[in-house]
Enzyme design. Structure first.
Site, short mmCIF file in Angstrom:
data_model
loop_
_atom_site.label_atom_id
_atom_site.label_comp_id
_atom_site.label_asym_id
_atom_site.label_seq_id
_atom_site.Cartn_x
_atom_site.Cartn_y
_atom_site.Cartn_z
N HIS A 9 -39.42 21.24 -0.57
CA HIS A 9 -38.38 21.06 0.45
C HIS A 9 -37.34 22.17 0.27
O HIS A 9 -36.74 22.27 -0.80
CB HIS A 9 -37.73 19.69 0.31
CG HIS A 9 -38.70 18.56 0.47
ND1 HIS A 9 -38.91 17.95 1.69
CD2 HIS A 9 -39.52 17.95 -0.41
CE1 HIS A 9 -39.82 17.00 1.55
NE2 HIS A 9 -40.21 16.98 0.27
N GLU A 188 -46.52 7.96 -2.31
CA GLU A 188 -45.59 8.33 -3.38
C GLU A 188 -44.82 7.08 -3.79
O GLU A 188 -45.15 6.43 -4.79
CB GLU A 188 -44.64 9.43 -2.91
CG GLU A 188 -43.61 9.83 -3.98
CD GLU A 188 -42.47 10.68 -3.43
OE1 GLU A 188 -41.76 11.28 -4.26
OE2 GLU A 188 -42.26 10.71 -2.21
N ASP A 266 -41.84 20.31 -5.38
CA ASP A 266 -41.09 19.31 -4.61
C ASP A 266 -39.63 19.73 -4.40
O ASP A 266 -39.31 20.42 -3.45
CB ASP A 266 -41.21 17.94 -5.27
CG ASP A 266 -41.02 16.80 -4.28
OD1 ASP A 266 -40.86 17.07 -3.07
OD2 ASP A 266 -41.05 15.63 -4.70
N ASP A 267 -38.73 19.29 -5.28
CA ASP A 267 -37.30 19.68 -5.24
C ASP A 267 -36.94 20.17 -6.64
O ASP A 267 -36.32 19.44 -7.43
CB ASP A 267 -36.42 18.48 -4.86
CG ASP A 267 -36.79 17.88 -3.51
OD1 ASP A 267 -36.57 18.55 -2.48
OD2 ASP A 267 -37.32 16.76 -3.48
#
Length: 318
Positions: A9, A188, A266-267
């Site tokens: 992201h 998830e 992801d982050d």
């Protein structure tokens, strides 16, 4: 080791150093949300608080160009040759920026990183699951309008415990009909039923996460048989307590069952990780060899939302 990722992201990829600089630029105090090289949070709610506060510091086209450039350069220095990032026009709107300017800024950042470090990047426009389906259709139509050559995919994030993919099927149809690659978050926070819901209603070629499939052997067999690619984020999964530790993580079990798995950050600064760290986790915690890691990169490139000429050029680097 050449690396590639399919799940990151972009607002969540802003390093703490970059966020500090942006906070200084706009006169915002962020120090209570930053500790060294990671953001401060202790549950999903406080994670969202830190995430939204940092994302709010990117307000102009140039801010987003800098964000994309900074992130891609950072992973290129770890050996990455390709990255796809999730972007949300909703962030642009909240920042007072048009979706087109948002996409143009990110595209410029990708261009700069490619020019300086040779890394390829692409953009996946996402709708938000806990918003209404009408908003998702608007986002899909924007994505389908071909706002930038680097926009090659469409997906959905947000709280997967809310609603069904059936509610968003029209948005995915619009994106698919426009030739965009299809992925969506499932499996998830929610379990196998979330994955089946996605497969039944939006027919993705990839799944964001998908790791909870391990709870349903028949579903694992289906994913392997249909060659659905999983965008797996081990560091994120453990940080968010989807699994208690890497010894409980199903990456290796899914791979051994024939499921096509990839490694993703992801982050990154929220979970004290990076794409390079995820590859290291796969080697030290899951026992993957150098050849296994190279095969994982190959899987990511084969599943990437790129034209075939670009894919061939990337695969040639392996």
């Amino acid at each position: 080791m050449p690396k590639a990722e399919l799940h990151c992201h972009i607002e969540g990829a802003a390093s703490t150093d970059l966020v500090r600089r942006q906070a200084q630029k706009y006169g915002v105090d962020m120090e209570h949300l930053i500790d060294g090289q990671r953001f401060v949070w202790n549950d999903f709610t406080s994670f969202l608080t830190a995430y939204d506060a940092a994302a709010a510091l990117f307000r102009t086209e140039e801010d987003y160009a800098l964000l994309a450039q900074s992130y891609l350069v950072s992973i290129a220095e770890e050996g990455a040759i390709y990255s796809e990032v999730f972007i949300s026009p909703d962030h642009a709107t909240r920042a007072g920026l048009s979706p087109q300017a948002y996409v143009d800024g990110l595209g410029e950042g990708i261009r700069r990183a490619r020019e300086s470090h040779g890394i390829e990047g692409r953009l996946i426009i996402t709708c938000v699951r806990h918003f209404d389906a009408g908003a998702a259709i608007d986002v899909a139509r924007f994505a389908a309008s071909q706002p930038h050559a680097f926009v090659t995919g469409f997906g959905m994030g947000g709280d997967e415990r809310i609603g069904s993919h059936a509610d968003f099927a029209r948005a995915f149809d619009i994106a698919r009909d426009a030739g965009l690659g299809i992925t969506t978050h499932a499996g998830e926070i929610a379990g196998p039923d979330s994955i089946r819901d996605a497969l039944d209603h939006v027919r993705p070629t990839r799944l964001g996460h998908g790791v909870r499939a391990i709870e349903d052997p028949a579903l694992v067999e289906q994913l392997a048989r249909e060659e659905i690619v999983l965008e797996v984020c081990p560091g994120s999964n453990v940080s968010l307590s989807v699994f208690s530790g890497f010894d409980d993580h199903p990456f290796r079990a899914l791979r051994d069952a024939g499921v096509r798995v990839t490694l993703n950050a992801d982050d990154p600064p929220y979970f004290a990780t990076s794409l390079g760290a995820e590859y290291a986790i796969a080697q030290t915690e899951f026992g993957l060899s150098d050849d296994d890691l190279l095969a994982t990169t190959r899987t990511a490139l084969e599943a990437a939302f790129v034209d075939e000429e670009t894919r061939a050029a990337l695969l040639a680097k392996l």
